[in-house]
Design a protein around this motif. Structure first.
Motif, PDB file in Angstrom:
ATOM      1  N   LYS A 213      42.514   2.750  13.255  1.00 39.45           N
ATOM      2  CA  LYS A 213      41.328   1.915  13.348  1.00 39.45           C
ATOM      3  C   LYS A 213      40.711   1.759  11.980  1.00 39.45           C
ATOM      4  O   LYS A 213      40.623   2.698  11.215  1.00 39.45           O
ATOM      5  N   THR A 214      40.248   0.571  11.672  1.00 38.86           N
ATOM      6  CA  THR A 214      39.466   0.363  10.471  1.00 38.86           C
ATOM      7  C   THR A 214      38.237  -0.427  10.848  1.00 38.86           C
ATOM      8  O   THR A 214      38.150  -1.000  11.925  1.00 38.86           O
ATOM      9  N   THR A 215      37.283  -0.461   9.964  1.00 37.74           N
ATOM     10  CA  THR A 215      36.026  -1.109  10.258  1.00 37.74           C
ATOM     11  C   THR A 215      36.229  -2.582  10.573  1.00 37.74           C
ATOM     12  O   THR A 215      36.751  -3.330   9.748  1.00 37.74           O
ATOM     13  N   PRO A 216      35.844  -3.051  11.776  1.00 37.30           N
ATOM     14  CA  PRO A 216      36.073  -4.442  12.138  1.00 37.30           C
ATOM     15  C   PRO A 216      35.262  -5.418  11.293  1.00 37.30           C
ATOM     16  O   PRO A 216      35.550  -6.602  11.277  1.00 37.30           O
ATOM     17  N   LYS A 217      34.257  -4.936  10.595  1.00 41.27           N
ATOM     18  CA  LYS A 217      33.437  -5.824   9.787  1.00 41.27           C
ATOM     19  C   LYS A 217      34.049  -6.085   8.411  1.00 41.27           C
ATOM     20  O   LYS A 217      33.447  -6.762   7.591  1.00 41.27           O
ATOM     21  N   ILE A 218      35.228  -5.538   8.165  1.00 40.31           N
ATOM     22  CA  ILE A 218      35.928  -5.814   6.922  1.00 40.31           C
ATOM     23  C   ILE A 218      37.002  -6.870   7.186  1.00 40.31           C
ATOM     24  O   ILE A 218      37.937  -6.643   7.949  1.00 40.31           O
ATOM     25  N   GLU A 219      36.864  -8.016   6.566  1.00 40.08           N
ATOM     26  CA  GLU A 219      37.850  -9.082   6.690  1.00 40.08           C
ATOM     27  C   GLU A 219      39.005  -8.782   5.736  1.00 40.08           C
ATOM     28  O   GLU A 219      38.823  -8.751   4.519  1.00 40.08           O
ATOM     29  N   GLN A 220      40.181  -8.561   6.294  1.00 37.16           N
ATOM     30  CA  GLN A 220      41.340  -8.183   5.482  1.00 37.16           C
ATOM     31  C   GLN A 220      42.337  -9.341   5.404  1.00 37.16           C
ATOM     32  O   GLN A 220      42.679  -9.940   6.422  1.00 37.16           O
ATOM     33  N   TRP A 221      42.789  -9.653   4.211  1.00 33.34           N
ATOM     34  CA  TRP A 221      43.840 -10.649   4.044  1.00 33.34           C
ATOM     35  C   TRP A 221      44.618 -10.360   2.774  1.00 33.34           C
ATOM     36  O   TRP A 221      44.170  -9.588   1.931  1.00 33.34           O
ATOM     37  N   LYS A 230      49.838 -12.195 -11.376  1.00 34.72           N
ATOM     38  CA  LYS A 230      48.721 -11.537 -10.678  1.00 34.72           C
ATOM     39  C   LYS A 230      47.392 -11.689 -11.413  1.00 34.72           C
ATOM     40  O   LYS A 230      46.363 -11.983 -10.799  1.00 34.72           O
ATOM     41  N   SER A 231      47.383 -11.507 -12.720  1.00 30.85           N
ATOM     42  CA  SER A 231      46.109 -11.576 -13.446  1.00 30.85           C
ATOM     43  C   SER A 231      45.536 -12.984 -13.446  1.00 30.85           C
ATOM     44  O   SER A 231      44.317 -13.168 -13.324  1.00 30.85           O
ATOM     45  N   SER A 232      46.407 -13.985 -13.561  1.00 27.71           N
ATOM     46  CA  SER A 232      45.909 -15.363 -13.520  1.00 27.71           C
ATOM     47  C   SER A 232      45.420 -15.726 -12.123  1.00 27.71           C
ATOM     48  O   SER A 232      44.436 -16.467 -11.961  1.00 27.71           O
ATOM     49  N   LEU A 233      46.077 -15.192 -11.094  1.00 31.50           N
ATOM     50  CA  LEU A 233      45.622 -15.420  -9.718  1.00 31.50           C
ATOM     51  C   LEU A 233      44.247 -14.795  -9.503  1.00 31.50           C
ATOM     52  O   LEU A 233      43.352 -15.417  -8.911  1.00 31.50           O
ATOM     53  N   ARG A 314      33.312  -7.106  -1.909  1.00 29.30           N
ATOM     54  CA  ARG A 314      34.757  -7.116  -1.690  1.00 29.30           C
ATOM     55  C   ARG A 314      35.478  -6.061  -2.523  1.00 29.30           C
ATOM     56  O   ARG A 314      35.013  -5.648  -3.569  1.00 29.30           O
ATOM     57  N   VAL A 315      36.642  -5.702  -2.007  1.00 30.37           N
ATOM     58  CA  VAL A 315      37.589  -4.818  -2.687  1.00 30.37           C
ATOM     59  C   VAL A 315      38.885  -5.588  -2.858  1.00 30.37           C
ATOM     60  O   VAL A 315      39.316  -6.306  -1.954  1.00 30.37           O
ATOM     61  N   VAL A 316      39.504  -5.447  -4.021  1.00 30.88           N
ATOM     62  CA  VAL A 316      40.783  -6.094  -4.279  1.00 30.88           C
ATOM     63  C   VAL A 316      41.836  -5.025  -4.585  1.00 30.88           C
ATOM     64  O   VAL A 316      41.660  -4.220  -5.498  1.00 30.88           O
ATOM     65  N   ASN A 317      42.915  -5.027  -3.804  1.00 32.06           N
ATOM     66  CA  ASN A 317      44.053  -4.178  -4.117  1.00 32.06           C
ATOM     67  C   ASN A 317      44.977  -4.974  -5.034  1.00 32.06           C
ATOM     68  O   ASN A 317      45.922  -5.626  -4.572  1.00 32.06           O
ATOM     69  N   TYR A 318      44.675  -4.949  -6.312  1.00 34.35           N
ATOM     70  CA  TYR A 318      45.501  -5.643  -7.300  1.00 34.35           C
ATOM     71  C   TYR A 318      46.904  -5.032  -7.284  1.00 34.35           C
ATOM     72  O   TYR A 318      47.902  -5.742  -7.374  1.00 34.35           O
ATOM     73  N   ASP A 319      46.962  -3.720  -7.195  1.00 28.79           N
ATOM     74  CA  ASP A 319      48.205  -2.994  -6.912  1.00 28.79           C
ATOM     75  C   ASP A 319      48.065  -2.375  -5.531  1.00 28.79           C
ATOM     76  O   ASP A 319      47.044  -1.748  -5.227  1.00 28.79           O
ATOM     77  N   LEU A 320      49.069  -2.538  -4.692  1.00 26.14           N
ATOM     78  CA  LEU A 320      49.014  -1.965  -3.350  1.00 26.14           C
ATOM     79  C   LEU A 320      49.127  -0.443  -3.450  1.00 26.14           C
ATOM     80  O   LEU A 320      49.985   0.069  -4.179  1.00 26.14           O
ATOM     81  N   PRO A 321      48.283   0.303  -2.757  1.00 26.39           N
ATOM     82  CA  PRO A 321      48.281   1.768  -2.911  1.00 26.39           C
ATOM     83  C   PRO A 321      49.416   2.446  -2.158  1.00 26.39           C
ATOM     84  O   PRO A 321      49.942   1.924  -1.173  1.00 26.39           O
ATOM     85  N   TYR A 322      49.772   3.618  -2.632  1.00 23.16           N
ATOM     86  CA  TYR A 322      50.684   4.512  -1.925  1.00 23.16           C
ATOM     87  C   TYR A 322      50.148   5.930  -2.083  1.00 23.16           C
ATOM     88  O   TYR A 322      49.763   6.306  -3.195  1.00 23.16           O
ATOM     89  N   PRO A 323      50.046   6.728  -1.023  1.00 27.75           N
ATOM     90  CA  PRO A 323      50.494   6.474   0.345  1.00 27.75           C
ATOM     91  C   PRO A 323      49.603   5.487   1.090  1.00 27.75           C
ATOM     92  O   PRO A 323      48.530   5.123   0.623  1.00 27.75           O
ATOM     93  N   ILE A 344      41.020  -7.765  -0.089  1.00 23.96           N
ATOM     94  CA  ILE A 344      42.090  -8.684  -0.462  1.00 23.96           C
ATOM     95  C   ILE A 344      43.185  -7.890  -1.162  1.00 23.96           C
ATOM     96  O   ILE A 344      42.900  -7.087  -2.055  1.00 23.96           O
ATOM     97  N   SER A 345      44.430  -8.116  -0.778  1.00 28.99           N
ATOM     98  CA  SER A 345      45.539  -7.393  -1.384  1.00 28.99           C
ATOM     99  C   SER A 345      46.540  -8.363  -2.002  1.00 28.99           C
ATOM    100  O   SER A 345      46.870  -9.390  -1.403  1.00 28.99           O
ATOM    101  N   PHE A 346      47.002  -8.021  -3.197  1.00 29.04           N
ATOM    102  CA  PHE A 346      48.068  -8.764  -3.857  1.00 29.04           C
ATOM    103  C   PHE A 346      49.384  -8.048  -3.544  1.00 29.04           C
ATOM    104  O   PHE A 346      49.522  -6.845  -3.817  1.00 29.04           O
ATOM    105  N   VAL A 347      50.352  -8.785  -2.993  1.00 29.33           N
ATOM    106  CA  VAL A 347      51.601  -8.171  -2.548  1.00 29.33           C
ATOM    107  C   VAL A 347      52.791  -8.904  -3.158  1.00 29.33           C
ATOM    108  O   VAL A 347      52.950 -10.108  -2.949  1.00 29.33           O
ATOM    109  N   SER A 348      53.606  -8.178  -3.901  1.00 30.18           N
ATOM    110  CA  SER A 348      54.836  -8.744  -4.448  1.00 30.18           C
ATOM    111  C   SER A 348      56.024  -8.239  -3.634  1.00 30.18           C
ATOM    112  O   SER A 348      55.881  -7.367  -2.766  1.00 30.18           O
ATOM    113  N   LYS A 349      57.206  -8.784  -3.919  1.00 30.62           N
ATOM    114  CA  LYS A 349      58.390  -8.437  -3.132  1.00 30.62           C
ATOM    115  C   LYS A 349      58.654  -6.931  -3.165  1.00 30.62           C
ATOM    116  O   LYS A 349      59.053  -6.337  -2.154  1.00 30.62           O
ATOM    117  N   ASP A 350      58.415  -6.289  -4.295  1.00 30.14           N
ATOM    118  CA  ASP A 350      58.653  -4.844  -4.419  1.00 30.14           C
ATOM    119  C   ASP A 350      57.722  -4.015  -3.542  1.00 30.14           C
ATOM    120  O   ASP A 350      57.975  -2.824  -3.329  1.00 30.14           O
TER     121      ASP A 350
END
Length: 390
Positions: A213-221, A230-233, A314-323, A344-350
């Motif tokens: 479960k995550t907070t429903p008031k956070i719009e995730q995309w 990525k930086s220009s985007l 807003r929060v931006v995942n410029y790099d997707l976190p692990y774990p 907002i998350s930036f996702v590349s093929k890797d």
């Protein structure tokens, strides 16, 4: 239910009311009565659930009428994994204890120890500390634990992830056995349970905010993007969508400095916080961000927990976190105190395997959006919700 039903006295209720707290959160409703009863407790509670108040409020209630402390003595010890979280927890204690005669102090590395030793010489009711600095102070006999009655391990899973297990064991060995112990963790992993077994023999256990479960008031995309755009985007989104503020997460400290420089070349003023910067500079930058003087802050995972700003858009995942669990902590920086937020998350093929792990944790697919002018050369496959990382 109101806070008055939980057994808290008028000075604490007055402070809580002035902070705008109306009704207890689920973790507060469950934890406060247990702690007031004197029982040990192991609790699973994620960021944004009101966890800090759930242990600080009953702690204040229990020690508010105690006699004055001896010099270099500590009544209650709260261990925290990072300097930022220690500072934040101590700031909360000050707010909640506004109408009480209770002293508190945060001690952590990266700053001069002499001022901390001087303050400890007077005795401190509630000490919030990172493990390494606490041991340094103990080795120098700047404090004693003879009068200690309460131990709280905050963000226990994070402390284990950061390799603090040996320091924690050394600290526990120095503490009186006759104490009340509380452990709070975002997740109750096997390692956390093993640690709990060394802290106490028999404890009440509660869990709120199931991990899917995550907070429903956070719009995730998310946006699929090639790494080299990525930086220009990011610059495009900031300007075209007229962002007022954003906390932007990267994985490595050198990436933080590089991104700040890239944004600057496009006329966007940003700053960064990471482990390579001094504590003083990190606090300065964070305060500028909290007050709105700084709009865009680039941070490594060091800011994922413990940094609290109620109105972050807003929060931006410029790099997707692990774990994957770190995704929950990161996006929990927005949408706080009942407000809405955007993640907002930036996702590349890797990042595909990592994305699938995050979506499996969430229990749903994150909405994908396309941004005109940013075609993707290396397409990211369609998400697999039940993907298993091998």
């Amino acid at each position: 239910m109101s806070f008055s039903k939980l057994g808290l006295s008028d000075p604490i209720l007055k402070a809580v009311s002035e902070l705008g707290y109306k009704t207890p959160t689920e973790i507060q409703k469950q934890a406060i009565p247990i702690i007031l009863s004197g029982k040990d407790l192991m609790a699973a509670a994620q960021t944004g659930t009101g966890k800090t108040a759930s242990f600080v409020l009953p702690l204040l209630e229990k020690i508010k009428d105690y006699d004055e402390l001896r010099g270099r003595s500590v009544r209650a010890l709260i261990l925290a994994p990072t300097r930022e979280l220690a500072v934040q927890v101590e700031a909360n204690i000050v707010e909640y204890a506004k109408y009480l005669n209770i002293s508190s102090l945060a001690v952590y590395g990266g700053v001069d120890m002499e001022a901390q030793k001087q303050r400890l010489s007077q005795g401190v009711d509630i000490l919030v500390a990172t493990p390494g600095r606490l041991l340094d102070l103990a080795y120098q006999r700047a404090l004693f634990f003879d009068d200690l009655e309460f131990l709280i391990l905050d963000e226990a899973d994070r402390m284990l992830d950061m390799g603090f297990i040996d320091d924690i064991n050394k600290i526990i060995d120095r503490l009186p056995g006759d104490r009340q112990s509380l452990l709070f963790s975002a997740t109750l992993t096997d390692d956390v349970r093993y640690l709990a077994d060394t802290v106490y023999d028999d404890a009440a256990e509660i869990s709120v905010s199931p991990k899917k479960k995550t907070t429903p008031k956070i719009e995730q995309w998310l946006i699929t993007v090639d790494k080299d755009t990525k930086s220009s985007l990011l610059s495009h989104l900031i300007k075209e969508q007229e962002w007022d503020q954003a906390l932007i997460f990267v994985e490595k400290k050198h990436s933080a400095a590089k991104l700040v420089e890239q944004l600057g070349k496009r006329g966007i003023i940003a700053d960064s916080i990471h482990a390579g910067r001094s504590q003083a500079s990190r606090e300065k930058v964070w305060n500028e961000f909290k007050t709105g003087k700084l709009q865009f802050l680039v941070a490594t995972g060091i800011a994922a927990r413990g940094l609290d700003i109620n109105n972050l858009s807003r929060v931006v995942n410029y790099d997707l976190p692990y774990p994957a669990e770190d995704y929950i902590h990161r996006i929990g920086r927005t949408g706080r105190a009942g407000k809405t937020g955007e993640a907002i998350s930036f996702v590349s093929k890797d990042d595909f395997k990592n994305l699938c792990a995050i979506e499996s944790l969430l229990g749903h697919i994150i909405e994908r959006r396309e941004i005109e002018g940013f075609p993707v050369r290396k397409a990211v496959p369609i998400s697999i919700l039940n993907y298993h990382h091998r």
